[in-house]
Design an enzyme around this catalytic site. Structure first.
Site, short mmCIF file in Angstrom:
data_model
loop_
_atom_site.label_atom_id
_atom_site.label_comp_id
_atom_site.label_asym_id
_atom_site.label_seq_id
_atom_site.Cartn_x
_atom_site.Cartn_y
_atom_site.Cartn_z
N ASP A 181 33.49 51.57 38.48
CA ASP A 181 34.18 50.60 37.95
C ASP A 181 34.02 50.92 36.18
O ASP A 181 33.57 51.73 35.76
CB ASP A 181 33.09 49.30 37.99
CG ASP A 181 33.63 48.21 37.51
OD1 ASP A 181 34.99 47.85 37.18
OD2 ASP A 181 32.83 47.19 37.43
N GLU A 223 38.55 52.03 32.81
CA GLU A 223 40.14 51.93 32.22
C GLU A 223 39.94 53.04 31.25
O GLU A 223 41.11 53.53 30.93
CB GLU A 223 40.51 50.61 31.80
CG GLU A 223 40.85 49.47 32.97
CD GLU A 223 39.46 49.43 33.76
OE1 GLU A 223 38.47 49.23 33.28
OE2 GLU A 223 39.72 49.20 35.01
N ASP A 258 38.91 42.26 38.79
CA ASP A 258 38.49 40.62 38.75
C ASP A 258 39.53 39.60 38.98
O ASP A 258 39.97 39.02 37.94
CB ASP A 258 37.89 40.55 37.31
CG ASP A 258 36.56 41.69 37.17
OD1 ASP A 258 36.25 42.05 38.25
OD2 ASP A 258 36.15 41.71 36.00
C1 GLC Z 1 33.35 44.34 36.45
C2 GLC Z 1 33.81 44.42 37.93
C3 GLC Z 1 33.21 43.79 38.88
C4 GLC Z 1 31.53 43.52 38.54
C5 GLC Z 1 31.12 43.30 37.13
C6 GLC Z 1 29.74 43.63 37.04
O1 GLC Z 1 33.91 43.01 36.10
O2 GLC Z 1 35.24 44.38 37.94
O3 GLC Z 1 33.35 43.77 40.04
O4 GLC Z 1 30.95 42.62 39.50
O5 GLC Z 1 31.93 44.10 36.31
O6 GLC Z 1 29.45 44.93 37.11
#
Ligand code: GLC
Length: 656
Positions: A328, A331, A441
């Site tokens: 995650d 980007e 998200d």
């Molecule tokens: C980002 C991710 C999401 C996750 C959050 C906390 O927003 O896209 O899926 O729950 O971070 O880690």
């Protein structure tokens, strides 16, 4: 029925290099070797046929005729036909996926133009920002403008969209295949803080007999959000906990974030720093940004040595029995950089000393609002990319790809025969060889259920076969009916995960009233796994698409040009989900006679043959309509609590 699932071929992550004749490549400037492409093509000279190039504007133009439809671009907003909007490939952490957005988390620069008679594909291999204006500024013109000239342009010829997709995928390599259990249902939520929270989720599903294969672990499992750590107070004896869950049939799937917390004594930070593996600013010092852990450095995944180093870190979790991950914030998302924050503070001081008129107020708001994901911040740091010093913004869209590559190559080194679940938020073409994607998200909105459906074929075209959205919606509060309809669609997406944000309404299926209906839906997914997995593997093997727009199969049917809310799933079926509030049915267009199977559960359904044409079908909240194509069959297994307990030989076949 043995042998339903075809054997996997060519499963090396690197794909197979071959020479393709129907693709011609043109080079502009000095293109980077992005790693998107694995095969050789013919070389063209000058400007690709049919295009006009304006060297001053650094833009390619293509005249669109009235009938031209444009498919592709992977994870983007709006419908299946991309005509009429402007899309910017520039991986962005932006949760507001409304129609006005131009960039989401991914950059997948492959598209197909088709006027019904002839078609061709293009792939713009440029890892910087690329703007695709598809009939937005001028309704009859498509323009392609890379921010930086250095581009490899591929022109892909073929007789049909599907043929072009296949060639493109020979060009870019075989898609990633996860372990079979990853086709099960997964429960996730940002906010499961302790082992007991997770035990409770597992027990609640078990109590209701709702199948479950995965529980995802969000950043809360880490010690202070530090990658490759586990909080020992919340998860005492993690290894045993992983074992305990596995005995329950549950795989734990932890998140890994891109940023490494700056903290003295933290081994990942100390090692990265001393070895020079973090992204550096012009002056040679490491960039300081802030994300969930607070201040972080970004590993330079584009640097082979750093990539190897970071990938090997996953071992601390695989050694504890973990077999899947989600990557995650890659980007990379930037809440702020130390440098830009200083600039903002000094600008704010200037405002403080001035009289603020209304325009001054808006300027002030802009300054404060510029803190996160600021484009200037992406110009402040550099990579060592194949021995070349490259400023980040020029290769921005590769960052998530190379983070995922880092993990996947490490998994190969650890055990080439073992499959590990891996999917990522940011992506670029080529990453589909190393992992899947989730679409970031989204929000608990009906429009995002439809968006999920419309994104799937474009993701599939680009090779991201293992993909899906946060079912039920990540941000905002879901409702029972939205959840039910979303699940009824999600049972067909390879990645099938219910995920939501901290602070939103709880959305585990056992939180709702209609528990039995949810159970039936999830059991239907498990009954469909023999079909889903088999069609998925076929799509991998023949470089095809698991989910297709109707138009790709029924190209001579004018009506199919405009079908934006039905999909073909594998070779046998079409789906037509309900995606609006308070609807008890919907209109469906059938391009040929089909057999409607209206499922209430895997063993409670009725069937009806419907003629080619328009139909209004009733679809109760607990029902899933599936349409079997002529001459095709739909195998159904018996659901089980976990995928590995499904007897793939005990199948019932519904034929048409
Ligand atoms: C980002 C991710 C999401 C996750 C959050 C906390 O927003 O896209 O899926 O729950 O971070 O880690």
């Amino acid at each position: 029925m043995q042998g339903l699932t075809p054997a996997l071929e060519n499963l090396t992550v690197k794909g197979k290099s071959m020479k393709i004749d129907n693709i011609v490549k043109y080079e502009f400037g000095e293109p980077y070797d992005t790693g998107a492409v694995v095969s050789e093509t013919k070389r063209g000279t000058g400007i690709p046929e049919g295009f006009r190039y304006d060297a001053d504007a650094q833009t390619l133009y293509y005249g669109l005729n009235e009938k031209d439809m444009i498919f592709g671009l992977g994870e983007t907003v709006r419908g299946i036909n991309k005509r009429g909007w402007i899309y910017v490939s520039n991986n962005s952490d932006d949760p507001a996926h409304d129609d006005n957005k131009t960039s989401l988390y991914a950059s997948q620069n492959f598209l197909i133009l088709d006027d019904g008679k002839s078609c061709f594909g293009i792939f713009i291999d440029n890892p910087g920002s690329v703007t695709f204006d598809i009939g937005y500024s001028d309704t009859n013109v498509m323009s392609i403008h890379p921010e930086y000239n250095d581009t490899t342009f591929y022109l892909i010829n073929g007789n049909s969209p599907l043929e072009i997709v296949r060639s493109f995928r020979v060009l870019t390599g075989k898609s990633y295949v996860p372990p079979v259990w990853a086709f099960g249902y997964g429960q996730s939520r940002w906010g499961y803080k302790t082992a007991d929270d997770i035990r409770e989720v597992a027990a609640s599903y078990k109590e209701l007999g709702i199948p479950l294969d995965m529980i995802y672990m969000d950043i809360d499992y880490m010690q202070d959000f530090k990658d490759f750590t586990v909080n020992p107070d919340r998860f005492p004896d993690f290894e045993n906990f992983v074992k305990e869950m596995k005995e329950e049939g549950i795989h734990l799937v932890p998140i890994i974030d891109a940023g490494v917390k700056i903290e003295d004594g933290y081994d990942v930070y100390e090692e990265g720093k001393s070895k020079g593996y973090f992204c550096k600013k012009e002056d040679g010092t490491d960039l300081v940004a802030a994300v969930w852990p607070g201040k972080v450095h970004f590993p330079d995944f584009l640097n082979e040595e750093a990539r190897k180093w970071f990938g090997d870190k996953y071992r601390c979790l695989t050694d504890a029995g973990i077999e899947g991950f989600w990557n995650d914030m890659n980007e990379p998302a930037i809440f702020y950089t130390e440098d830009h924050l200083k600039e903002v503070f000094s600008q704010v001081k200037e405002f403080e000393n001035k009289e603020m008129d209304i325009w001054g107020f808006f300027d002030f708001k802009d300054v404060v609002g510029s803190i996160a994901n600021n484009p200037e911040d992406y110009r402040r740091f550099w990579h060592d990319f194949n021995g070349r010093k490259v400023r980040h913004d020029r290769v921005h869209n590769l960052y998530g790809f190379y983070m995922t590559r880092s993990a996947s190559e490490a998994f190969e080194r650890m055990d080439p025969d073992k499959k590990i679940l891996m999917f990522s938020r940011a992506s670029y073409t080529g990453m589909h060889r190393y992992g899947g994607v989730w679409t970031g998200d989204n929000t608990s909105r009906w429009s995002h259920l439809l968006l999920n459906l419309q994104m799937m074929p474009a993701l599939n075209m680009n090779g991201f076969l293992f993909s899906g959205a946060d079912i039920g919606g990540f941000g905002g509060n879901t409702t029972e009916d939205l959840m039910m309809r979303w699940i009824a669609f999600g049972i067909f997406t390879p990645l099938f995960r219910n995920h939501s944000a901290l602070g939103t309404r709880d959305q585990e299926l056992y939180r709702f009233e209609r528990k039995e209906d949810f159970k039936n839906l999830i059991e239907l997914r498990y009954a469909l796994i023999p079909y889903i997995y088999s069609e998925f593997v076929k799509a991998v093997n023949d470089n095809g698409m698991y989910m297709k727009p109707l138009y790709f199969e029924y190209r001579n049917d004018e009506r199919c040009r405009e079908v934006e809310d039905q999909l073909l799933v594998g070779d046998s079926i079409m789906i037509a989900p309900v995606y609006e509030q308070n609807k008890t049915g919907r209109y469906v267009y059938l391009p040929e006679d089909m057999k409607l199977v209206r499922f209430r559960s895997y063993n409670d359904y009725d069937t009806e043959v419907l003629e080619k044409g328009d139909h209004y079908i009733k679809v109760g909240l607990n029902e899933v309509p599936v349409f079997i194509r002529p001459g095709k069959e739909l195998p159904l297994g018996k659901p089980a609590r976990q995928v590995d307990k499904i007897d793939m030989n005990d199948l019932e076949i519904i034929r048409f």
